[in-house]
Design an enzyme around this catalytic site. Structure first.
Site, PDB file in Angstrom:
ATOM      1  N   ASP A 120      -2.471   1.001  -7.424  1.00 25.38           N
ATOM      2  CA  ASP A 120      -2.967   0.222  -6.275  1.00 25.38           C
ATOM      3  C   ASP A 120      -4.413   0.585  -5.907  1.00 25.38           C
ATOM      4  O   ASP A 120      -4.711   0.912  -4.745  1.00 25.38           O
ATOM      5  CB  ASP A 120      -2.077   0.461  -5.039  1.00 25.38           C
ATOM      6  N   GLU A 172       2.252  -9.958  -2.951  1.00 30.75           N
ATOM      7  CA  GLU A 172       1.693  -8.748  -2.322  1.00 30.75           C
ATOM      8  C   GLU A 172       0.279  -8.530  -2.865  1.00 30.75           C
ATOM      9  O   GLU A 172      -0.252  -9.378  -3.581  1.00 30.75           O
ATOM     10  CB  GLU A 172       2.581  -7.530  -2.619  1.00 30.75           C
TER      11      GLU A 172
HETATM   12  O1  FUB Z   1       2.722   1.083  -4.699  1.00 27.93           O
HETATM   13  C1  FUB Z   1       3.806   0.525  -3.993  1.00 27.93           C
HETATM   14  C2  FUB Z   1       3.734  -0.946  -4.016  1.00 27.93           C
HETATM   15  O2  FUB Z   1       3.782  -1.421  -5.356  1.00 27.93           O
HETATM   16  C3  FUB Z   1       2.450  -1.526  -3.480  1.00 27.93           C
HETATM   17  O3  FUB Z   1       2.373  -1.517  -2.086  1.00 27.93           O
HETATM   18  C4  FUB Z   1       2.494  -2.871  -4.090  1.00 27.93           C
HETATM   19  O4  FUB Z   1       1.304  -3.581  -4.025  1.00 27.93           O
HETATM   20  C5  FUB Z   1       2.936  -2.547  -5.499  1.00 27.93           C
HETATM   21  O5  FUB Z   1       1.856  -2.192  -6.315  1.00 27.93           O
END
Ligand code: FUB
Length: 339
Positions: free
Chosen positions: A32, A239
């Site tokens: 991320d 996301e």
């Molecule tokens: O790293 C945890 C979660 O996985 C993140 O918040 C999302 O974007 C995905 O990458």
């Protein structure tokens, strides 16, 4: 190509500056990546993946991260410095578990680390921690941002000096539990033939510690001006919000989650609506990926992660960088996630 720990790339003999890809570090797992240029240096604010022994599920319980490191480099192919732990869960009174994807922003010489984590009641909130230096360490505010919910904060500074936070993520990120910023009873995604849930945006307060307004839902439209539908898993928002500007246009980028793509949509103001344009990155090794896009020394770069170095363990990911190129009309040239 040599890396910070001296290993060779499995993917490419070329440097990033020659069109290759690069893993930033190989001695710890990070994911991320939020990349920013501060004071002429490139800083990366990632999640710090660990193996907590928690089985994989759709809720993301296996992402059990407990702290953050910051990384920096003077040039894209140069040495990467790990500044160590800059914030951990024990120093944040409201955090229960799962410190997920962070971002950072600078204003008036102060640096702000924004991070999502579950509070003691297992609800995701977004917190902020402050430092005098981009590499931290950061000191957290005692409470999460008022009115914050869900995950994946990304803070964008517009040319007029206003800052906006984009955030949200469905499934484990809990966005389906909210409508118009309020928790709802049923907490489910809309039916497949209804508009998809959208990312959230709120302007930040002058002190960067709170929202200056209630979060609004962003619309992502198809080329006919119709909202993308909840059943359109190839294109709808899941996301990993990241906003930036290129040639005066706003580029809102995101992950499609269960179809494993990074996509983008463009618009003419920070609130949208944004029109879907296409795929930035095809699926990588691993379930998730999550991006940032930054201009550094006259070139554009995509930072993202995959799980290749852990043999595909999706909770043990590694950050990569590669050059991002545009066509003359401003469209982004799709990058192969397996390269
Ligand atoms: O790293 C945890 C979660 O996985 C993140 O918040 C999302 O974007 C995905 O990458």
């Amino acid at each position: 190509m040599a890396f910070s720990n001296g290993h060779k790339s499995e993917q490419s003999d070329k440097k990033v500056s020659e069109g290759g890809t690069r893993y930033l570090v190989k001695d710890i797992y990070i994911a991320d990546p939020s990349a920013h240029v501060f004071n002429g240096k490139l800083y990366v604010y990632p999640s710090h993946d660990i193996d907590a022994g928690i089985p994989q599920d759709d809720n993301g319980d296996h992402f059990a991260m407990r702290d953050y490191h910051v990384f920096s480099m003077d040039n894209i192919d140069g040495k990467v410095t790990d500044h160590g732990v800059v914030l951990d869960e024990d120093s944040v009174p409201w955090v229960g578990r799962q410190m997920w994807a962070p971002d950072a922003a600078e204003k008036d010489g102060k640096y702000y680390l924004y991070f999502p984590a579950k509070d003691k009641t297992d609800i995701f909130r977004i917190g902020v921690a402050v430092s005098d230096k981009p590499e931290g360490p950061f000191k957290a505010e005692p409470d999460p941002i008022r009115g914050s919910f869900s995950i994946d904060p990304a803070v964008f500074k517009d040319d007029d000096g206003k800052y906006y936070m984009y955030f949200g993520g469905i499934w484990g990120g809990q966005l389906q539990r909210y409508r118009n910023g309020k928790a709802i009873e049923c907490g489910k995604e809309p039916a497949d033939n209804k508009p998809a849930l959208g990312p959230q945006v709120a302007r930040m307060s002058d002190d960067m510690l709170q929202f200056a307004e209630a979060p609004k839902t962003i619309q992502i439209l198809d080329k006919n001006g119709k909202p993308l539908l909840a059943g359109d898993h190839d294109r709808r928002f899941f996301e990993a919000s990241w906003m930036y500007k290129y040639n005066g246009k706003y580029y809102f980028t995101y992950s499609t989650g269960d179809t494993h793509k990074l996509c983008y949509a463009t618009g003419d103001n920070p609130y949208g609506p944004f029109t879907y344009q296409g795929v930035i990155l095809t699926p990588v090794v691993g379930w998730t990926t999550h991006q940032s896009i930054v201009e550094f020394k006259g070139k554009w770069y995509l930072f993202y992660h995959d799980a290749r170095l852990s043999g595909g363990k999706t909770w043990l990911r590694s950050v990569k960088v590669t050059e991002l190129k545009y066509n003359k009309d401003g469209s982004i040239q799709t990058i192969d996630g397996k390269k």
